[in-house]
Scaffold this motif. Structure first.
Motif, mmCIF file in Angstrom:
data_model
loop_
_atom_site.group_PDB
_atom_site.id
_atom_site.type_symbol
_atom_site.label_atom_id
_atom_site.label_comp_id
_atom_site.label_asym_id
_atom_site.label_seq_id
_atom_site.Cartn_x
_atom_site.Cartn_y
_atom_site.Cartn_z
ATOM 1 N N ASP A 60 0.858 -1.171 0.000
ATOM 2 C CA ASP A 60 0.000 0.000 0.000
ATOM 3 C C ASP A 60 0.908 1.239 0.000
ATOM 4 N N PHE A 61 0.616 2.206 -0.836
ATOM 5 C CA PHE A 61 1.403 3.448 -0.794
ATOM 6 C C PHE A 61 0.477 4.635 -1.028
ATOM 7 N N SER A 62 0.896 5.784 -0.527
ATOM 8 C CA SER A 62 0.012 6.951 -0.624
ATOM 9 C C SER A 62 0.832 8.230 -0.537
ATOM 10 N N MET A 63 0.182 9.335 -0.854
ATOM 11 C CA MET A 63 0.835 10.629 -0.721
ATOM 12 C C MET A 63 -0.152 11.649 -0.178
ATOM 13 N N GLN A 64 0.371 12.484 0.713
ATOM 14 C CA GLN A 64 -0.424 13.588 1.239
ATOM 15 C C GLN A 64 0.083 14.896 0.642
ATOM 16 N N LYS A 65 -0.871 15.765 0.307
ATOM 17 C CA LYS A 65 -0.525 17.138 -0.088
ATOM 18 C C LYS A 65 -1.110 18.052 0.974
ATOM 19 N N ASN A 66 -0.245 18.786 1.636
ATOM 20 C CA ASN A 66 -0.676 19.690 2.712
ATOM 21 C C ASN A 66 -1.563 18.979 3.744
ATOM 22 N N GLY A 67 -1.155 17.758 4.084
ATOM 23 C CA GLY A 67 -1.837 17.028 5.153
ATOM 24 C C GLY A 67 -3.034 16.214 4.712
ATOM 25 N N GLN A 68 -3.402 16.299 3.434
ATOM 26 C CA GLN A 68 -4.554 15.556 2.951
ATOM 27 C C GLN A 68 -4.134 14.482 1.953
ATOM 28 N N THR A 69 -4.638 13.267 2.117
ATOM 29 C CA THR A 69 -4.267 12.193 1.193
ATOM 30 C C THR A 69 -4.864 12.472 -0.191
ATOM 31 N N VAL A 70 -3.978 12.553 -1.205
ATOM 32 C CA VAL A 70 -4.446 12.838 -2.560
ATOM 33 C C VAL A 70 -4.303 11.627 -3.482
ATOM 34 N N GLN A 71 -3.360 10.734 -3.167
ATOM 35 C CA GLN A 71 -3.205 9.524 -3.977
ATOM 36 C C GLN A 71 -3.002 8.327 -3.070
ATOM 37 N N ARG A 72 -3.596 7.210 -3.466
ATOM 38 C CA ARG A 72 -3.391 5.968 -2.735
ATOM 39 C C ARG A 72 -3.379 4.845 -3.764
ATOM 40 N N GLY A 73 -2.408 3.960 -3.643
ATOM 41 C CA GLY A 73 -2.336 2.847 -4.587
ATOM 42 C C GLY A 73 -1.943 1.581 -3.876
ATOM 43 N N ASN A 74 -2.124 0.466 -4.592
ATOM 44 C CA ASN A 74 -1.686 -0.808 -4.059
ATOM 45 C C ASN A 74 -1.102 -1.597 -5.221
ATOM 46 N N THR A 75 0.056 -2.215 -4.992
ATOM 47 C CA THR A 75 0.738 -2.905 -6.089
ATOM 48 C C THR A 75 -0.103 -4.045 -6.668
ATOM 49 N N GLN A 76 -1.122 -4.491 -5.934
ATOM 50 C CA GLN A 76 -1.961 -5.562 -6.511
ATOM 51 C C GLN A 76 -2.779 -5.046 -7.702
ATOM 52 N N ASP A 77 -2.901 -3.718 -7.841
ATOM 53 C CA ASP A 77 -3.653 -3.145 -8.960
ATOM 54 C C ASP A 77 -2.784 -2.821 -10.174
ATOM 55 N N VAL A 136 4.115 14.574 1.185
ATOM 56 C CA VAL A 136 4.698 13.531 2.031
ATOM 57 C C VAL A 136 4.222 12.172 1.522
ATOM 58 N N GLY A 137 5.173 11.253 1.322
ATOM 59 C CA GLY A 137 4.841 9.942 0.770
ATOM 60 C C GLY A 137 5.019 8.820 1.771
ATOM 61 N N PHE A 138 4.173 7.804 1.658
ATOM 62 C CA PHE A 138 4.185 6.675 2.602
ATOM 63 C C PHE A 138 4.101 5.342 1.869
ATOM 64 N N VAL A 139 4.808 4.353 2.407
ATOM 65 C CA VAL A 139 4.604 2.963 1.988
ATOM 66 C C VAL A 139 4.203 2.208 3.247
ATOM 67 N N ASN A 140 3.071 1.525 3.176
ATOM 68 C CA ASN A 140 2.553 0.824 4.367
ATOM 69 C C ASN A 140 2.578 1.735 5.606
ATOM 70 N N ASN A 141 2.170 2.976 5.417
ATOM 71 C CA ASN A 141 2.098 3.971 6.507
ATOM 72 C C ASN A 141 3.440 4.419 7.074
ATOM 73 N N GLN A 142 4.540 4.000 6.450
ATOM 74 C CA GLN A 142 5.862 4.459 6.877
ATOM 75 C C GLN A 142 6.285 5.607 5.938
ATOM 76 N N GLU A 143 6.773 6.714 6.518
ATOM 77 C CA GLU A 143 7.133 7.868 5.682
ATOM 78 C C GLU A 143 8.386 7.588 4.849
ATOM 79 N N PHE A 144 8.294 7.847 3.539
ATOM 80 C CA PHE A 144 9.433 7.612 2.640
ATOM 81 C C PHE A 144 10.006 8.910 2.070
ATOM 82 N N PHE A 145 9.218 9.964 2.027
ATOM 83 C CA PHE A 145 9.776 11.268 1.602
ATOM 84 C C PHE A 145 8.895 12.393 2.128
ATOM 85 N N SER A 146 9.530 13.569 2.159
ATOM 86 C CA SER A 146 8.835 14.793 2.537
ATOM 87 C C SER A 146 9.464 15.888 1.687
ATOM 88 N N LEU A 147 8.647 16.594 0.928
ATOM 89 C CA LEU A 147 9.176 17.503 -0.089
ATOM 90 C C LEU A 147 8.380 18.795 -0.122
#
Ligand code: ZN
Length: 203
Positions: free
Chosen positions: A130-147, A189-200
């Motif tokens: 599962d991976f996702s990204m927040q823009k200004n604190g709001q989740t804007v994208q969410r994906g899962n490698t199964q898709d 801010v980007g996350f994989v399985n709810n773990q932060e991977f970047f902040s930009l």
């Protein structure tokens, strides 16, 4: 080091951009000059008024290979990361319409944000990440490698038919739906399985 990007690898994003589902993966590249240096912001280029984020799972190649069979593909990567394929959407639309190459819209300086990588063994099942990204604190994208239409190992098999993969090369595996514009002052801010991977920051 080269960056190989996969376009149209998630059905919901294909729909969102009104594209057709491809019969084969869509590939394009970014040069090493596209990479945003560590801890630097993305600086919005002057030639576009519609820079979009596309959050994508990244695969780092750790062994040289060509014509890699999908069954052996896992031997060629040990780390998974997360990044952003920045796209000048206005320019890309213009180039697409004219049937021209995408480089100016996809490979410009700052178009590749590469976050941290972790040992793939720490992530569990790579086909249900599962991976996702927040823009200004709001989740804007969410994906899962199964898709993914093409899984990581299939992508490595396909890519390595055309391009020798070398140590340090990075594959951007495609974006799920939810792409959108960035503006000055945004924080991504980007996350994989709810773990932060970047902040930009966006400048
Ligand atoms: Zn992309």
């Amino acid at each position: 080091m080269k960056i190989i990007c996969v376009g149209r690898n998630y059905a919901d994003h294909i729909k969102e951009l009104d594209n057709n589902r491809p019969e084969q993966p869509v590939l394009f590249m970014k040069p090493d000059s596209a990479v945003i240096l560590k801890n630097n912001p993305i600086i919005i280029p002057t030639f576009s008024s519609d820079i979009h984020y596309e959050v994508e799972l990244l695969v780092k190649i750790n062994k040289i290979g060509k014509h890699i069979d999908r069954n052996f593909a896992p031997d060629y990567y040990s780390e998974i990361g997360l990044g952003i394929d920045f796209t000048a959407r206005d320019l890309q639309t213009e180039l697409k319409t004219k049937g021209l190459p995408w480089e100016r819209a996809k490979a410009f300086d700052g178009s590749a944000m590469i976050g941290q990588f972790v040992d793939k063994k720490t992530l569990g099942n790579l086909e249900a990440l599962d991976f996702s990204m927040q823009k200004n604190g709001q989740t804007v994208q969410r994906g899962n490698t199964q898709d993914m239409l093409w899984k990581i190992d299939e992508l490595i098999e396909y890519i390595s038919k055309y391009f020798t993969l070398k140590i340090g090369d990075i594959i951007f595996t495609g974006t799920p739906s939810g792409v959108g514009p960035v503006s000055h002052g945004d924080h991504l801010v980007g996350f994989v399985n709810n773990q932060e991977f970047f902040s930009l920051k966006v400048k």
